[in-house]
Design a protein around this motif. Structure first.
Motif, PDB file in Angstrom:
ATOM      1  N   ILE A 451      -5.309  14.206  -6.817  1.00 30.97           N
ATOM      2  CA  ILE A 451      -6.705  14.592  -6.529  1.00 30.97           C
ATOM      3  C   ILE A 451      -6.657  14.579  -5.057  1.00 30.97           C
ATOM      4  N   GLU A 452      -7.490  15.860  -4.614  1.00 29.46           N
ATOM      5  CA  GLU A 452      -7.634  16.102  -3.194  1.00 29.46           C
ATOM      6  C   GLU A 452      -9.019  15.339  -2.659  1.00 29.46           C
ATOM      7  N   MET A 453     -10.171  15.883  -3.607  1.00 29.62           N
ATOM      8  CA  MET A 453     -11.350  15.494  -3.251  1.00 29.62           C
ATOM      9  C   MET A 453     -12.065  14.987  -4.432  1.00 29.62           C
ATOM     10  N   VAL A 454     -13.406  14.201  -4.365  1.00 34.66           N
ATOM     11  CA  VAL A 454     -14.099  13.558  -5.316  1.00 34.66           C
ATOM     12  C   VAL A 454     -15.481  13.652  -5.042  1.00 34.66           C
ATOM     13  N   CYS A 455     -16.396  13.817  -5.812  1.00 34.94           N
ATOM     14  CA  CYS A 455     -17.850  13.678  -5.530  1.00 34.94           C
ATOM     15  C   CYS A 455     -18.574  13.120  -6.897  1.00 34.94           C
ATOM     16  N   VAL A 456     -18.899  11.670  -6.604  1.00 33.39           N
ATOM     17  CA  VAL A 456     -19.434  11.222  -7.866  1.00 33.39           C
ATOM     18  C   VAL A 456     -21.099  11.412  -7.883  1.00 33.39           C
ATOM     19  N   ALA A 457     -21.588  11.907  -8.960  1.00 37.01           N
ATOM     20  CA  ALA A 457     -23.057  12.343  -9.432  1.00 37.01           C
ATOM     21  C   ALA A 457     -23.419  11.626 -10.514  1.00 37.01           C
ATOM     22  N   GLY A 458     -24.665  12.119 -10.976  1.00 42.46           N
ATOM     23  CA  GLY A 458     -25.244  11.660 -12.158  1.00 42.46           C
ATOM     24  C   GLY A 458     -26.796  11.297 -11.760  1.00 42.46           C
ATOM     25  N   ALA A 459     -27.526  11.910 -10.850  1.00 40.26           N
ATOM     26  CA  ALA A 459     -28.734  11.518 -10.590  1.00 40.26           C
ATOM     27  C   ALA A 459     -29.733  12.055 -11.796  1.00 40.26           C
ATOM     28  N   ASP A 460     -30.761  10.833 -12.429  1.00 44.05           N
ATOM     29  CA  ASP A 460     -31.359  11.369 -13.623  1.00 44.05           C
ATOM     30  C   ASP A 460     -30.606  11.668 -15.139  1.00 44.05           C
ATOM     31  N   CYS A 461     -29.334  11.059 -14.823  1.00 52.50           N
ATOM     32  CA  CYS A 461     -28.209  11.113 -16.156  1.00 52.50           C
ATOM     33  C   CYS A 461     -28.048   9.884 -16.786  1.00 52.50           C
ATOM     34  N   PRO A 462     -27.556   9.652 -18.044  1.00 53.80           N
ATOM     35  CA  PRO A 462     -27.368   8.090 -18.536  1.00 53.80           C
ATOM     36  C   PRO A 462     -26.247   7.293 -17.660  1.00 53.80           C
ATOM     37  N   GLN A 463     -25.279   8.051 -17.458  1.00 52.47           N
ATOM     38  CA  GLN A 463     -24.371   7.330 -16.395  1.00 52.47           C
ATOM     39  C   GLN A 463     -23.559   8.261 -15.501  1.00 52.47           C
ATOM     40  N   PRO A 464     -22.920   7.937 -14.451  1.00 48.51           N
ATOM     41  CA  PRO A 464     -22.439   8.673 -13.265  1.00 48.51           C
ATOM     42  C   PRO A 464     -21.473   9.573 -14.102  1.00 48.51           C
ATOM     43  N   HIS A 465     -20.728  10.439 -13.196  1.00 45.13           N
ATOM     44  CA  HIS A 465     -19.588  11.218 -13.618  1.00 45.13           C
ATOM     45  C   HIS A 465     -18.982  11.525 -12.122  1.00 45.13           C
ATOM     46  N   ALA A 466     -17.753  11.870 -12.596  1.00 42.05           N
ATOM     47  CA  ALA A 466     -16.869  12.210 -11.145  1.00 42.05           C
ATOM     48  C   ALA A 466     -16.463  13.727 -11.001  1.00 42.05           C
ATOM     49  N   LEU A 467     -16.786  14.486 -10.116  1.00 42.27           N
ATOM     50  CA  LEU A 467     -16.581  15.880 -10.102  1.00 42.27           C
ATOM     51  C   LEU A 467     -15.082  15.649  -9.337  1.00 42.27           C
ATOM     52  N   ILE A 468     -14.131  16.396  -9.673  1.00 43.56           N
ATOM     53  CA  ILE A 468     -12.877  16.260  -8.995  1.00 43.56           C
ATOM     54  C   ILE A 468     -12.216  17.598  -8.665  1.00 43.56           C
ATOM     55  N   MET A 469     -11.856  17.709  -7.647  1.00 39.75           N
ATOM     56  CA  MET A 469     -10.897  18.971  -6.961  1.00 39.75           C
ATOM     57  C   MET A 469      -9.639  18.685  -6.964  1.00 39.75           C
ATOM     58  N   LEU A 470      -8.481  19.419  -7.701  1.00 44.01           N
ATOM     59  CA  LEU A 470      -7.142  19.002  -7.497  1.00 44.01           C
ATOM     60  C   LEU A 470      -6.616  19.178  -6.128  1.00 44.01           C
ATOM     61  N   SER A 471      -5.416  18.577  -5.784  1.00 47.15           N
ATOM     62  CA  SER A 471      -4.886  18.940  -4.567  1.00 47.15           C
ATOM     63  C   SER A 471      -4.170  20.294  -4.440  1.00 47.15           C
ATOM     64  N   ASP A 472      -4.009  20.754  -3.220  1.00 44.65           N
ATOM     65  CA  ASP A 472      -3.393  21.857  -3.055  1.00 44.65           C
ATOM     66  C   ASP A 472      -2.045  22.201  -3.983  1.00 44.65           C
ATOM     67  N   GLU A 473      -1.210  21.076  -4.086  1.00 45.35           N
ATOM     68  CA  GLU A 473       0.028  21.175  -4.748  1.00 45.35           C
ATOM     69  C   GLU A 473      -0.115  21.393  -6.501  1.00 45.35           C
ATOM     70  N   THR A 474      -1.420  20.978  -6.765  1.00 44.24           N
ATOM     71  CA  THR A 474      -1.496  21.145  -8.303  1.00 44.24           C
ATOM     72  C   THR A 474      -2.646  22.049  -8.823  1.00 44.24           C
ATOM     73  N   PHE A 475      -3.266  22.658  -7.769  1.00 46.72           N
ATOM     74  CA  PHE A 475      -4.727  23.267  -8.033  1.00 46.72           C
ATOM     75  C   PHE A 475      -4.196  24.594  -8.675  1.00 46.72           C
ATOM     76  N   ALA A 476      -3.364  25.049  -8.671  1.00 44.59           N
ATOM     77  CA  ALA A 476      -2.946  26.448  -9.021  1.00 44.59           C
ATOM     78  C   ALA A 476      -2.522  26.214 -10.684  1.00 44.59           C
ATOM     79  N   GLN A 477      -2.339  24.956 -11.060  1.00 45.27           N
ATOM     80  CA  GLN A 477      -1.920  24.733 -12.442  1.00 45.27           C
ATOM     81  C   GLN A 477      -3.219  24.313 -13.276  1.00 45.27           C
ATOM     82  N   HIS A 478      -4.134  24.512 -12.509  1.00 43.48           N
ATOM     83  CA  HIS A 478      -5.649  23.971 -13.347  1.00 43.48           C
ATOM     84  C   HIS A 478      -5.598  24.625 -14.876  1.00 43.48           C
ATOM     85  N   GLY A 479      -5.457  25.903 -14.908  1.00 40.23           N
ATOM     86  CA  GLY A 479      -5.560  26.492 -16.156  1.00 40.23           C
ATOM     87  C   GLY A 479      -4.074  26.478 -17.314  1.00 40.23           C
ATOM     88  N   ASP A 480      -3.219  25.649 -16.943  1.00 40.86           N
ATOM     89  CA  ASP A 480      -2.117  25.500 -17.578  1.00 40.86           C
ATOM     90  C   ASP A 480      -2.289  24.338 -18.629  1.00 40.86           C
TER      91      ASP A 480
END
Length: 557
Positions: A451-480
């Motif tokens: 994990i490179e970066m994370v943003c926890v969100a969820g305003a007006d939602c039942p529970q929070p959730h985490a938006l995660i951007m993969l690290s440079d080393e793993t980002f290219a494998q997102h679709g694998d």
């Protein structure tokens, strides 16, 4: 509160070293293709004096604003000094801004002239420079037809007098990174600069034999005070980086004794080591008494940090696992805390007294307290004079007794160390009416290797959730598909650990692995690499209903 010793102003110190250390190397600048240019104190201050003569010849009104748009380089430092010697005010611009923001800052600051330096995206920026604004180019600048630094220096005699600037005079206007709208112009005095440099040298015992590599943007207060002003105050040597591709080579050339960085780079360094030596093997070797010392030295030498007495990290929280990993190697990694509004002169972890999860103790002369609503309030001797052209916003930023309202929530332990627990304005309310502070939850997630970066969100939602951007080393494998299958168990385990450590209303319903890279260029990040929470939430908000309805624990966008 530790008392502050005698404060010395930047020009006062520059004139001192010009004579006392005339032939000592001050600035070491890579020029590309393996060529390195060295500037002694006498030459550096001498060139600043010649540029100051040129600026004086332009007959601008006293205290005019003069801007610098450049990546870090020796000429950035010399320009800063020249502007002050000529009786003017420096306006630094981040070298990653878009043309609209360049235009806004140049016009808002009433800048009379712009120094154009080392830049990667000048073609995208130059449209923001008003057509009638005079410019000067550096030796490392993109090709322009502006008057050049070298020609101006050759054609002008050095200013003979030692210009004295008063402590309460404005030295610079630093524009905030604009994470919540248009940047604000923070006015800082020469006294603020002198205080910060004097205080950090006192707290950390920085001395003339120290070496530092300057690469974080000098347009940001953190680098400006901890590296530029610190070197001017103490008379130490500064090195610069050539390019991203040569960064490790530049670091090894400098062999810094003090190194300041940001969490993203500390993670990249660690991943680079793991590529050469898997974590399990490294950990096993570090447990063998005879071998561990040699391994630690080899790892730090590979990074160019074998002589580093201590290193600093700021701008964003750093994972406790990463801090402990470096400390296990023998590198004292310290976190700090500050704002543009107090020239980042606020808190720092001290060697031998630091505590993981805390940003340290107040620097000399700094007072701290927590308000009734949990907000951190700071009174620093380096606090701003106010926001340029915005008296109302200035007034809103202080308590009646002069404490700066930071907007951060925090706690202070029995030893006086400060812990940041979130942002007052970042707290959001779920549809169940419960408030959630995202930062503490994000800090629990960010330590994962992928994990490179994370943003926890969820305003007006039942529970929070985490938006995660993969690290440079793993980002290219997102679709694998195989990669996803391999990574998901560790993410599920991470989410379980996080949810077990927070209150029920703060528990994550799912994690989203986003397909976008969050970059400065696409406006997801500020120039100081902080996430623009409002932009991220706005981009992904339309997808929330689908994600909540899907009931998946790990969502791949």
């Amino acid at each position: 509160m530790t008392s502050l010793k005698k404060v010395k102003l930047p020009l006062e110190q520059a004139y001192r070293w010009e004579k006392a250390k005339a032939d000592d190397i001050y600035l070491t600048q890579p020029m590309g293709n393996g060529v390195v240019q060295e500037y002694t104190w006498n030459r550096a201050i001498g060139e600043a004096r010649r540029m100051a003569s040129y600026l004086k010849s332009l007959n601008y009104p006293p205290k005019s604003r003069i801007a610098i748009l450049s990546k870090n380089c020796a000429h950035w430092i010399m320009t800063d000094l020249a502007i002050w010697m000529a009786g003017h005010v420096t306006v630094p611009l981040y070298p990653t801004l878009n043309s609209d923001t360049v235009n806004y800052i140049l016009k808002h600051s009433d800048s009379q002239l712009l120094f154009v330096g080392k830049l990667d995206d000048w073609d995208d920026m130059k449209a923001g420079v008003p057509a009638d604004l005079p410019c000067v180019s550096y030796p490392l600048s993109p090709k322009t037809d502006y008057p050049s630094w070298d020609n101006i220096v050759a054609e002008n005699a050095p200013m003979q007098e030692d210009t004295v600037r008063e402590p309460d005079e404005m030295a610079t206007i630093v524009y905030t990174s604009g994470s919540t709208g248009q940047p604000k112009g923070v006015m800082l005095s020469f006294y603020a600069m002198g205080v910060a440099a004097s205080g950090v040298a006192q707290a950390l015992d920085i001395n003339p034999s120290d070496r530092m590599l300057s690469y974080l943007p000098l347009a940001h207060v953190f680098e400006r005070y901890a590296v530029e002003q610190s070197s001017i105050h103490i008379g130490s040597q500064l090195f610069f980086a050539d390019a991203l591709d040569t960064f490790l080579e530049d670091l090894r050339r400098a062999k810094p004794t003090v190194f300041i960085s940001v969490p993203r780079l500390w993670s990249k360094f660690q991943m680079g080591i793991f590529k050469k030596m898997p974590p399990k093997k490294l950990n096993r070797l570090l447990k063998i008494p005879i071998v561990s010392g040699l391994v630690k030295k080899k790892v730090l030498t590979a990074l160019g940090l074998e002589y580093c007495r201590f290193a600093g990290s700021g701008s964003a929280p750093l994972s406790g696992d990463i801090i402990n990993w470096y400390r296990n190697l023998g590198l004292e990694l310290l976190e700090g805390y500050g704002m543009s509004e107090n020239f980042a002169y606020s808190h720092i972890s001290l060697p031998g007294r630091s505590k993981v999860g805390y940003v340290g103790e107040p620097l000399p002369g700094v007072e701290q307290r927590i308000s009734e609503i949990g907000e951190i309030e700071i009174k620093s001797p380096a606090t701003m004079m106010g926001y340029y052209k915005d008296e109302e916003k200035t007034k809103e930023s202080f308590t009646e007794d002069g404490f700066l309202l930071t907007g951060d929530k925090g706690e202070i332990d029995s030893a006086g160390r400060l812990k940041i627990t979130g942002r007052i304005k970042e707290m959001f309310k779920t549809s169940k009416g419960k408030y959630v502070a995202p930062a503490p939850i994000e800090n629990k997630i960010i330590g994962h290797d992928a994990i490179e970066m994370v943003c926890v969100a969820g305003a007006d939602c039942p529970q929070p959730h985490a938006l995660i951007m993969l690290s440079d080393e793993t980002f290219a494998q997102h679709g694998d598909a195989d990669f996803r299958k391999e990574l998901e168990p560790s993410l599920l385990e991470l989410m379980k650990e996080v949810n077990n450590s927070v209150d029920p209303h703060e528990q994550l319903q799912f994690m989203v692995i986003v397909k976008d890279q969050w970059l400065i260029e696409n406006d997801f990040l500020t120039p100081t690499m902080k996430i623009k929470r409002n932009i991220i939430e706005e981009v992904y908000k339309p997808l929330e209903d689908k994600w909540y309805a899907g009931r998946q624990k790990i969502v791949w966008q």
